[in-house]
Structures are given as structure tokens and as C-alpha cells.
Design an enzyme around this catalytic site. Structure first.
Site, PDB file in Angstrom:
ATOM      1  N   LEU A  71      -2.971  28.103 -37.209  1.00  0.00           N
ATOM      2  CA  LEU A  71      -1.955  29.033 -37.678  1.00  0.00           C
ATOM      3  C   LEU A  71      -1.563  29.967 -36.539  1.00  0.00           C
ATOM      4  O   LEU A  71      -2.386  30.279 -35.676  1.00  0.00           O
ATOM      5  CB  LEU A  71      -2.478  29.867 -38.856  1.00  0.00           C
ATOM      6  CG  LEU A  71      -2.878  29.113 -40.132  1.00  0.00           C
ATOM      7  CD1 LEU A  71      -3.412  30.102 -41.166  1.00  0.00           C
ATOM      8  CD2 LEU A  71      -1.707  28.325 -40.703  1.00  0.00           C
ATOM      9  N   ASP A  72      -0.317  30.413 -36.560  1.00  0.00           N
ATOM     10  CA  ASP A  72       0.130  31.403 -35.580  1.00  0.00           C
ATOM     11  C   ASP A  72      -0.694  32.677 -35.705  1.00  0.00           C
ATOM     12  O   ASP A  72      -1.278  32.963 -36.755  1.00  0.00           O
ATOM     13  CB  ASP A  72       1.600  31.756 -35.812  1.00  0.00           C
ATOM     14  CG  ASP A  72       2.541  30.605 -35.509  1.00  0.00           C
ATOM     15  OD1 ASP A  72       2.134  29.693 -34.769  1.00  0.00           O
ATOM     16  OD2 ASP A  72       3.674  30.629 -36.022  1.00  0.00           O
ATOM     17  N   ARG A  73      -0.723  33.460 -34.654  1.00  0.00           N
ATOM     18  CA  ARG A  73      -1.443  34.730 -34.637  1.00  0.00           C
ATOM     19  C   ARG A  73      -1.087  35.596 -35.850  1.00  0.00           C
ATOM     20  O   ARG A  73      -1.964  36.194 -36.470  1.00  0.00           O
ATOM     21  CB  ARG A  73      -1.090  35.491 -33.349  1.00  0.00           C
ATOM     22  CG  ARG A  73      -1.693  36.884 -33.251  1.00  0.00           C
ATOM     23  CD  ARG A  73      -1.042  37.686 -32.120  1.00  0.00           C
ATOM     24  NE  ARG A  73      -1.337  37.110 -30.814  1.00  0.00           N
ATOM     25  CZ  ARG A  73      -2.368  37.477 -30.052  1.00  0.00           C
ATOM     26  NH1 ARG A  73      -3.206  38.406 -30.458  1.00  0.00           N
ATOM     27  NH2 ARG A  73      -2.563  36.912 -28.877  1.00  0.00           N
ATOM     28  N   THR A  75       0.355  34.652 -38.717  1.00  0.00           N
ATOM     29  CA  THR A  75       0.324  33.981 -40.017  1.00  0.00           C
ATOM     30  C   THR A  75      -1.093  34.042 -40.562  1.00  0.00           C
ATOM     31  O   THR A  75      -2.046  33.652 -39.886  1.00  0.00           O
ATOM     32  CB  THR A  75       0.761  32.512 -39.891  1.00  0.00           C
ATOM     33  OG1 THR A  75       2.073  32.450 -39.340  1.00  0.00           O
ATOM     34  CG2 THR A  75       0.747  31.826 -41.251  1.00  0.00           C
TER      35      THR A  75
END
Length: 263
Positions: A71-73, A75
Site C-alpha cells: 500500500l502507498d504510504r 493509504t
């Protein structure tokens, strides 16, 4: 579980909860902002180190952790981690064959005209076809890679900042920033999105100066309001399901406005 902070970045929420676990894998509910693994040589808290600390006894007895999805930072939500190489291979194959079902919840700007819609707009890195000061920024373009996301509007309401909606997002492919790009393309960018929201200047300003009152007025939240809430995956001929409730920041946004819900 809290991850010890050393040289923390400007903004970091080093926290995760165990959502489901077996002897071969673990699913954790990642806080945000928090990176999933070390990157760019920077020393900062990350999810993998936190899970390694939690499973230190198993690692001492031969376990080897591998991230299955990332997951993105900014998210939050469910991340699947294999505990051994055999599990990593099996779960990796399931990911490649698109046998994993993932659902996200997002708070977006505006009221979608649709109750449900499917976006199939192709995506590529914007810098490949146009100028962009943000290397990772993606864009819809005919030459991009095929991708598909299903969106369902769950609720919409009025706020002092204009109409907002809670949207369930079901990606059928896994391109970089796919949900964020598709929602922006549909005219409903995610609240707090510094790259695909009001202006990419928000991202550049944040990188240079950190969070500010001016950014808060434009973005409302210090991170984008996207949460991986449900994960279904096959393992050893069974299907497992993990769920994660909305994090506090997104929940508070909904609670503040619940009296103004319109559908």
C-alpha cells in the site's frame, strides 16, 4: 501495535493491528502515513520492521517474511505478508492470476451521478507523455496499460467544504495509483490527495515545507482518505477473508457530517 520511532519523517503514524493470521501468513491493518518497507536508504519506521518485531520468535525459528501486497504510504488498511518462502510463492501466484479480491473505501469530492460504475481508462506515468515535476504521478492516456476499477457510491452528504461521498472501490487490476487516478478522472478526487487533488502544487509544497494551514484548507486531511477495508485470498484450497474498519481520521470525517447525509 506501535513501531518504535527513530528518525521519523515529517508525518508518520507507525501503528498496525493484526487482522488475521495463520502459521503461513499474517494480515495486518496498516496505519497511515506509514511506508511498508525501507526505501531510498532513509531511516524511518516501516510496517515490515514492525511485523518482524512482532514475529521475532517465529523468525528466530526459521520464518522469512515477504510482502504480498503493498500500500502507498498514505493509504491505510490491509496488507498480506507471507511467513515463509512456500507461502510467498503460493500467494504471489494467486496475486499474479488475479485471484485476490480487494476492496477499498474512499472519501471523495462531489456527489457521483452514478450508484455504480466501472472505469477502464488506461494509465501510464505522466512524465512519459507530458511534463510533470512529480516522478511517480500517473495519468490516463490511450497509450497506457489497461486497468479496471469498479466504484459504488455508499453515501453522500453536504459539508461546509461542499458535497462529499463515501465510495467503495474494487480494483480488478493493480496499476500504480490506479484508484486515485480513476477517481480523479471521473471528476471525484479523493479528499487529502496531494497529487491528484486540487493541484500537484500541494504535493510539492508538502515535500518542501510540511503540513500547513493553507494545505489543510485545500485538502481537509493530511493524508488521502483511502483505506483497504477487505481482502479475500486463496491459500491451500481455502478462501480466507480479512476486514479492517475505517481508521479514526476517516471515521471522524464521516461522523462530523452524518447529520447532513443525503443518500
Amino acid at each position: 501495535m506501535w513501531i518504535p520511532i527513530s528518525d521519523a519523517p515529517i508525518s508518520c503514524f507507525p501503528h498496525f493491528e493484526v487482522a488475521a493470521e495463520s502459521g503461513d501468513w499474517i494480515v495486518v491493518d496498516k496505519g497511515a502515513p506509514l511506508i511498508v518497507h525501507p526505501s531510498n536508504g532513509k531511516k524511518e519506521p516501516n510496517l515490515l520492521e514492525g511485523v518482524e518485531a512482532l514475529l521475532s520468535y517465529e523468525i528466530a525459528n526459521g520464518a522469512s517474511l515477504s510482502l504480498v501486497n503493498r500500500l502507498d504510504r498514505e493509504t491505510s488498511g490491509l496488507t498480506l505478508i507471507a511467513k515463509n518462502k512456500a507461502a510467498a510463492r503460493q500467494l504471489g501466484r494467486a496475486m499474479q492470476r488475479r485471484l485476490m479480491h480487494k476492496e477499498y473505501l474512499a472519501v471523495v469530492q462531489g456527489w457521483p451521478e452514478w450508484t455504480e460504475t466501472t472505469c477502464t481508462a488506461p494509465i501510464l506515468r505522466q512524465g512519459d507523455v507530458a511534463e510533470s515535476r512529480i516522478w511517480v504521478k500517473q495519468a490516463v492516456h490511450p497509450a497506457g496499460k489497461a486497468c479496471t476499477t469498479v466504484f459504488r457510491t455508499e453515501r453522500a452528504w453536504n459539508t461546509p467544504h461542499g458535497p462529499l461521498a463515501l465510495v467503495r472501490c474494487i480494483p480488478e487490476t493493480g496499476r500504480m495509483h490506479q484508484i486515485r487516478v480513476h477517481l480523479a478522472h471521473l471528476g471525484h478526487p479523493i479528499i487529502g490527495d496531494k497529487i491528484y487533488g486540487p493541484s500537484e502544487e500541494c504535493y510539492l509544497e508538502y515535500i518542501q515545507r510540511g503540513w500547513s494551514r493553507e494545505l489543510e484548507e485545500q485538502l481537509l486531511l493530511p493524508r488521502h482518505a483511502l483505506h483497504a477495508c477487505r481482502l479475500e485470498f486463496p491459500f491451500d484450497e481455502k478462501v480466507f477473508t480479512a476486514e479492517a474498519p475505517l481508521p479514526e481520521d476517516m471515521r471522524k470525517l464521516l461522523e462530523v457530517q452524518k447529520e447532513n447525509s443525503v443518500r
